[in-house]
Design an enzyme around this catalytic site. Sequence first.
Site, short mmCIF file in Angstrom:
data_model
loop_
_atom_site.label_atom_id
_atom_site.label_comp_id
_atom_site.label_asym_id
_atom_site.label_seq_id
_atom_site.Cartn_x
_atom_site.Cartn_y
_atom_site.Cartn_z
CG HIS A 50 -15.05 23.61 24.21
ND1 HIS A 50 -16.13 24.38 23.87
CD2 HIS A 50 -15.54 22.44 24.68
CE1 HIS A 50 -17.23 23.69 24.16
NE2 HIS A 50 -16.91 22.52 24.63
CG HIS A 55 -17.73 14.28 25.08
ND1 HIS A 55 -17.43 15.51 25.60
CD2 HIS A 55 -18.16 13.53 26.12
CE1 HIS A 55 -17.69 15.53 26.90
NE2 HIS A 55 -18.14 14.33 27.23
CD GLU A 74 -13.44 15.27 23.90
OE1 GLU A 74 -12.60 15.98 23.37
OE2 GLU A 74 -14.64 15.58 23.98
N1 PXP Z 1 -12.79 19.17 24.06
C1 PXP Z 1 -13.77 18.74 24.87
C2 PXP Z 1 -13.39 18.22 26.23
C3 PXP Z 1 -15.11 18.75 24.47
O1 PXP Z 1 -16.07 18.31 25.29
C4 PXP Z 1 -15.41 19.22 23.17
C5 PXP Z 1 -16.83 19.19 22.68
O2 PXP Z 1 -17.27 17.87 22.65
C6 PXP Z 1 -14.35 19.67 22.36
C7 PXP Z 1 -13.06 19.65 22.83
C8 PXP Z 1 -14.59 20.19 20.98
O3 PXP Z 1 -15.24 21.43 21.06
P1 PXP Z 1 -15.90 22.07 19.78
O4 PXP Z 1 -17.03 21.18 19.37
O5 PXP Z 1 -16.35 23.43 20.24
O6 PXP Z 1 -14.84 22.15 18.71
#
Ligand code: PXP
Length: 250
Positions: A193, A42, A72
């Site tokens: 997430h 990201h 992302e």
């Molecule tokens: N999906 C998105 C859109 C995110 O922004 C993030 C964090 O960068 C994640 C998934 C991954 O989340 P986590 O770090 O909590 O596993």
Amino acid sequence: MQLSVNLNKVALLRNSRGGTNPSPLVAARTALEAGAYGITLHWREDNRHTLQSDVRDIRALCKEHGCEFNLEGDLREELIALACEIVPEQVTLVPVTPGEITSDHGWSLPEDAAHVAPAVQRLKAAGSRVSAFVDPGAARLDSLVSVGVDRIEIYTEPYAAAFGTPQEDAALLEVKRTAEEAARLGLGVNAGHDLDLRNLPRLAREVPQIVEVSIGHALVADALYLGLTETVRRYLEATRGEAPEAPCTA
Ligand code: PXP
């Protein structure tokens, strides 16, 4: 269910000393060699973790390994232009609120569908699949279909927060309903997430529509105790609905 390993936290640790260690590129190679399906980064405007150079390096690595690179980010021009140049296999569009610690909501539908539409067209013309981040229970997923979005990524923080509480079933049901509605509309389904070794197996068993999960924070934290190769191996088990042993969190 495919596992994409998000390496932002490796970049964050590296940036805290300003050098090159730990290297997201070395971590990406290790994760792919351990069997991960792909790598996610990201790239935020403030460059607090992933840098543009990481995006380029890991794009090239994924190409070499024949694996998926998932980029992302928000709709800012420097990100969309870079994505159109390097053509990740998947670009996940995420609404970003200035000052947020991490992504904490999906696009508002149907209003935001028009907002993402120009970027979706450019990214698809360049050759990327486009996914859009949505809240569990989001209405009007059809508005994303009509602007050409290929997949949704369901925000799983509410499910993760409810896991192990009396609200767990209801939170999972919201994810399920969203996944079923997306599948009915012909959208692919990703999720991410706050997923971890404890909450992932149930999601994998009960929401079969989910094609891919992207996991960063908990996976990198577990790797501090277990090593990255063993951690990826356990997350792969969890994506198959098995329940591998999870390290203590406190
Ligand atoms: N999906 C998105 C859109 C995110 O922004 C993030 C964090 O960068 C994640 C998934 C991954 O989340 P986590 O770090 O909590 O596993």
